[in-house]
Design a protein around this motif. Sequence first.
Motif, PDB file in Angstrom:
ATOM      1  N   ASN A 158       9.546 -39.344  17.180  1.00  0.00           N
ATOM      2  CA  ASN A 158       8.728 -39.120  16.309  1.00  0.00           C
ATOM      3  C   ASN A 158       9.100 -38.199  15.220  1.00  0.00           C
ATOM      4  N   VAL A 159       9.206 -36.864  15.627  1.00  0.00           N
ATOM      5  CA  VAL A 159       9.452 -35.779  14.856  1.00  0.00           C
ATOM      6  C   VAL A 159      10.772 -36.012  13.965  1.00  0.00           C
ATOM      7  N   TRP A 160      11.825 -36.434  14.864  1.00  0.00           N
ATOM      8  CA  TRP A 160      13.141 -36.716  14.514  1.00  0.00           C
ATOM      9  C   TRP A 160      13.263 -37.769  13.133  1.00  0.00           C
ATOM     10  N   THR A 161      12.247 -38.923  13.412  1.00  0.00           N
ATOM     11  CA  THR A 161      12.492 -39.987  12.136  1.00  0.00           C
ATOM     12  C   THR A 161      11.585 -39.447  11.224  1.00  0.00           C
ATOM     13  N   ARG A 162      10.306 -39.009  11.571  1.00  0.00           N
ATOM     14  CA  ARG A 162       9.321 -38.538  10.417  1.00  0.00           C
ATOM     15  C   ARG A 162       9.924 -37.430   9.495  1.00  0.00           C
ATOM     16  N   ARG A 163      10.652 -36.703  10.093  1.00  0.00           N
ATOM     17  CA  ARG A 163      11.253 -35.337   9.193  1.00  0.00           C
ATOM     18  C   ARG A 163      12.577 -35.518   8.793  1.00  0.00           C
ATOM     19  N   THR A 164      13.137 -36.916   9.245  1.00  0.00           N
ATOM     20  CA  THR A 164      14.730 -37.062   8.699  1.00  0.00           C
ATOM     21  C   THR A 164      15.609 -35.903   9.181  1.00  0.00           C
ATOM     22  N   MET A 165      15.471 -35.674  10.244  1.00  0.00           N
ATOM     23  CA  MET A 165      15.963 -34.553  11.039  1.00  0.00           C
ATOM     24  C   MET A 165      17.588 -34.321  10.818  1.00  0.00           C
ATOM     25  N   HIS A 166      18.301 -35.699  10.806  1.00  0.00           N
ATOM     26  CA  HIS A 166      19.685 -35.449  10.928  1.00  0.00           C
ATOM     27  C   HIS A 166      20.179 -34.917   9.523  1.00  0.00           C
ATOM     28  N   VAL A 167      19.356 -35.428   8.246  1.00  0.00           N
ATOM     29  CA  VAL A 167      19.873 -34.944   6.988  1.00  0.00           C
ATOM     30  C   VAL A 167      19.625 -33.403   7.186  1.00  0.00           C
ATOM     31  N   PHE A 168      18.455 -32.675   7.624  1.00  0.00           N
ATOM     32  CA  PHE A 168      18.281 -31.397   7.675  1.00  0.00           C
ATOM     33  C   PHE A 168      19.517 -30.654   8.475  1.00  0.00           C
ATOM     34  N   LEU A 169      19.785 -31.376   9.805  1.00  0.00           N
ATOM     35  CA  LEU A 169      20.559 -30.606  10.326  1.00  0.00           C
ATOM     36  C   LEU A 169      22.169 -30.682   9.768  1.00  0.00           C
ATOM     37  N   TRP A 170      22.401 -31.810   9.142  1.00  0.00           N
ATOM     38  CA  TRP A 170      23.519 -31.746   8.508  1.00  0.00           C
ATOM     39  C   TRP A 170      23.676 -30.817   7.416  1.00  0.00           C
ATOM     40  N   ASN A 171      22.787 -30.521   6.648  1.00  0.00           N
ATOM     41  CA  ASN A 171      22.724 -29.458   5.723  1.00  0.00           C
ATOM     42  C   ASN A 171      22.926 -28.005   6.131  1.00  0.00           C
ATOM     43  N   SER A 172      22.135 -27.936   7.392  1.00  0.00           N
ATOM     44  CA  SER A 172      22.232 -26.703   8.022  1.00  0.00           C
ATOM     45  C   SER A 172      23.773 -26.449   8.230  1.00  0.00           C
ATOM     46  N   THR A 173      24.207 -27.505   8.977  1.00  0.00           N
ATOM     47  CA  THR A 173      25.701 -27.104   9.464  1.00  0.00           C
ATOM     48  C   THR A 173      26.664 -27.113   8.187  1.00  0.00           C
ATOM     49  N   LEU A 174      26.284 -27.802   7.191  1.00  0.00           N
ATOM     50  CA  LEU A 174      27.146 -27.507   5.653  1.00  0.00           C
ATOM     51  C   LEU A 174      27.101 -26.049   5.556  1.00  0.00           C
ATOM     52  N   ILE A 175      25.921 -25.794   5.372  1.00  0.00           N
ATOM     53  CA  ILE A 175      25.675 -24.320   4.784  1.00  0.00           C
ATOM     54  C   ILE A 175      26.187 -23.108   5.740  1.00  0.00           C
ATOM     55  N   ALA A 176      25.888 -23.266   7.180  1.00  0.00           N
ATOM     56  CA  ALA A 176      26.720 -22.493   8.041  1.00  0.00           C
ATOM     57  C   ALA A 176      27.927 -22.489   7.668  1.00  0.00           C
ATOM     58  N   ALA A 177      28.587 -23.665   7.788  1.00  0.00           N
ATOM     59  CA  ALA A 177      30.099 -23.681   7.623  1.00  0.00           C
ATOM     60  C   ALA A 177      30.714 -23.036   6.464  1.00  0.00           C
ATOM     61  N   GLY A 178      29.804 -23.151   5.441  1.00  0.00           N
ATOM     62  CA  GLY A 178      30.187 -22.495   3.930  1.00  0.00           C
ATOM     63  C   GLY A 178      30.104 -20.909   3.951  1.00  0.00           C
ATOM     64  N   VAL A 179      29.104 -20.461   4.519  1.00  0.00           N
ATOM     65  CA  VAL A 179      28.635 -19.194   4.796  1.00  0.00           C
ATOM     66  C   VAL A 179      29.908 -18.555   5.713  1.00  0.00           C
ATOM     67  N   THR A 180      30.086 -19.169   6.685  1.00  0.00           N
ATOM     68  CA  THR A 180      31.236 -18.803   7.512  1.00  0.00           C
ATOM     69  C   THR A 180      32.626 -18.539   6.904  1.00  0.00           C
ATOM     70  N   ALA A 181      33.106 -19.677   5.965  1.00  0.00           N
ATOM     71  CA  ALA A 181      34.348 -19.677   5.517  1.00  0.00           C
ATOM     72  C   ALA A 181      34.366 -18.589   4.398  1.00  0.00           C
TER      73      ALA A 181
END
Lengths: 275, 314, 409
Positions: free
Chosen positions: A58-81
């Motif tokens: 429910n939470v996964w689809t209602r909150r479109t979590m794959h988008v959020f998690l992907w953005n978190s990954t991108l941001i974390a990767a950018g910060v790390t770089a």
Amino acid sequence: MTRPYVPWLLVVVALALAAVYLFPLYWMYVTSFKSGSEIFANPPTFWPREIDLSIYPNVWTRRTMHVFLWNSTLIAAGVTAITVIFGTGCAYVLARYRNVWLDIGLFSVLMLQVLPASVMVTPLFVAFNQFGLLNYPRTAVVLAAAAKAMPFFVVLVRATFMTVPRELEEAALVDGNSRVGAFFSIVLPLARNGILVCAILTFMSSFGEYIYSKSIIQAPALQPASVGLSGFLGPNSTDWNAIMAYSAIYVTPILAVFVLLQRRIVSGLTSGALK
Amino acid sequence: MGVIMETGPAVGGLMRRFLASLRDGVGFDILLVGAAMVFLIAMAGLPLIYNVLMSFQQVDMFTLGSLIRPWAGFQNYIDVVREPAFWLVAKNTFIFVFFSMGGQFVIGFALALFFAQNFPGASTIRGLFLVSWVMPGLVVGAIWSWILAGDFGVLNTILKGLGIIQSNVFWKSDPAFSIWAVVIANIWLGLAFNMLLLSVGLAAIPRDLYEAAELDGANALQRFWTITLPMMRSTIGAVLSLGLIGTLQQFDLFPAITEGGPANTSTVAQYWSWQMSFQLYDFAKGATISVMMLVLVLIASIIYVRSTRHEVRG
Amino acid sequence: MKLNAYGLLAAVSLGAMSLATPAFAQVTLKIWSIDGVDRVGIADTFSKEFDEANEDIVVEYRAIPFDDLVNETLRAFATGNAPDIVSFDNPDFALFSSRGAMLDITDRVANSSVIKAENYFQGPLNSVSWDGKLFGIPKYTDTIGVFYNKDLFAEAGITEPPKTWAQLTEYAEKLTDPANNVYGATFSARAGEEGTFQFLPIIQMSGGGYDNVATDGAAEVLDLWKKMVDNGWASKDVLSLGQWDSTGTFNSGNAAMAISGPWEVDRMVEDAKFDWGVALLPTITDGGERSSALGGFDWGIMSTTKHPDEAFRALEYFASQDNRIFEEFGSIPARSDIELPVTGVEKKDAALKVFLEQLQYAQPRGPHPEWQKISKAIYDAMQQALTGQMSSKDALAQAQTTINGILGK
């Protein structure tokens, strides 16, 4: 006679300590399984009366979590770089010399980190607006968050560079290497483990970046998971088991990666470069 | 290179020397430090100046975006000190910083020493203790808020079960405990960081030092005082100064657990600063409080830089 | 030559554009609100509908979490990125309207066939008014009352819900049952707006207001609250629980009475395994003056908008859909001319009736541009009294001093 038992006793103690320490994590998972009212039950139940797993999809689809998690990954990767690129060189120089100027340098690296992100965000917002960076919100967040992550990285990596014997670098210079050459072919490879580990730690902590993202990134499709979490905290309603389920989905992948890598992380840092 | 030649031999020589120094001299060092510094100054230094400036100005919602505002002198500072909550907040900040750091450090050190023992699975189990490192503060705050609740909180149930307390402790609502509720959560949150850094420091101490001391008949406590502590001076300096900065920036836990209440008994400087700026919309006072906090961090940075003086290079 | 060709092209395309104005000259409206962050709400739904119904307008809707809405808007306003339309919690509205950040829509409303000021309840309307001018329209409204567990009341031999605060305290004592982890009452005296939301009505009942908080009646009720907390008739955690969590303990059967509002009803219908009802907020003396909190959000157009006409059309559309907001979103329209439909859920309909009656007594917080500081003075005093750091009288007197400073008295 008791000698062989001592290590096993230590293992038991260690496991007990770990159980106490990990309890909050356990509580997050258990709470996510409980129903809305069981959460408030007094006394609390240590194991949910009935496990309701449906909250997760429910939470996964209602909150479109794959988008959020992907953005978190991108941001974390950018910060790390950015942190690794700027921080490594800085740490190397700060470890190599010892004089007043570099003391001041090290000092300012720490000082520049003192303001909490919550009070830095307004001036950064104003500046990003001036330079049009608000149109590239994730990039803007990466830049701002990298500055926050940098001091920690510099201090840790500087310690790693301290373990690289200067004689090795000097020998390379005598052999005709340039400074650049010696840095890339001798010093960096020797400090590689430490840098890698610090990079992983930076990645993990910036995975939770929240304050900059929530102000700078306006489009939901570009926001990281931390901002998505705050959406649960409404004016008159707080959906606690959904929050816990969301948190669980949010931290579980990073925890899993972490558990897989943790031996390397600890040994990478504790063994130093040459020991 | 062609371009340089055209501009004349003198400039060309200078440029070449500059390039050579970049590749093979001090220029290389300056480039490395400089790049990081420029970046940090832009992203952290300018906001710092903005806040310092703002603490001496009159600020309202219309002038948030500009730097030139009516001058207020030290009025904001006077107003902040005159706030009824000022001394209470100062006391709370001290308690929060001192006991959070103390708790994190002592427990972190104890765990680091414990896991430095040689027993099966030591490094694997130690790895588990790094979990709080990867947990976002927001999530940790929400979890602890549940654990610490007075009636339906699990901590009270456990303590009662163990016979430590007779009746429920209202961690979040009792003025005698509220600041400690946040301290407990913060110790948990910061444990990973302390233990990790201290483990690194411990591992860097050469084994033979201990063996020699043992031969000399030094007991465990003596070895700790004469070898472990002195050898770890720089690590401890780093842990404490980074710990202070981290503790002073710890914010997420407050709105999640106590909101600074009851009656400001758990309000600390950073939460107060945020509350002034973003709940009461008094931006000047918020900036003023954050500038006051600078002084504390100044001290921490000096401690750290001094501690690095004693470093031994590998 | 080249230049000429471009000039020609430009002239042609300009001509084409002016011919086809309705299709091309699109106006973009930025609308911000807290709805739609977690679940579908009023603002996101209506914005989308308005966008689809109007060819010439594109709506860019942004959902912002409750806690960040005002800050985001302030920051955006200061940097010239403000939205055209925004929806604020009612006590926050004056911060903007008093400083000229909201568009004066008095004349537009007077000329509008859709929005009529006289249709709105007075309290919500006050929150969007400043200096005799109208700067917005109420979006929905709510208030608070007393939920009570009828089963526990019957067990304790109590037949009627409490009419006065003294009675509520007396019942709370009777209903408290530590063996079964039942508190007599629960409420939210939290360090935040919710704390003020629940306590200000008592000041108002005693004849005071946000500018006059140190009344005898308020101190008297505050002493009763403290008595409940001290004696364990209410949990000490009322000092840190929000209304939603506090009522959660009522739903799980751990409290016999709860002070909260209509937003609880849907969850309660589902979760509560007992018979319950709602009563009006008690008064200080039997038959004494009534008051209650006024909640809910307002719509407003920001003064920096470049498209005031289109923005006002959007407000008109939102207002025209007010009759849907109860059925679809569970919110009560702030209007006297809308009859609320019967849902068929008996308890819900009964509860709604009480809340509608309660709304007649609801009084706004403020309006005042520095409301948040006033509010902090009020909830700080309430907490100082409840934790015994000060007597109720002294705490309220101190709050009065702080508030006088803010009001410039």
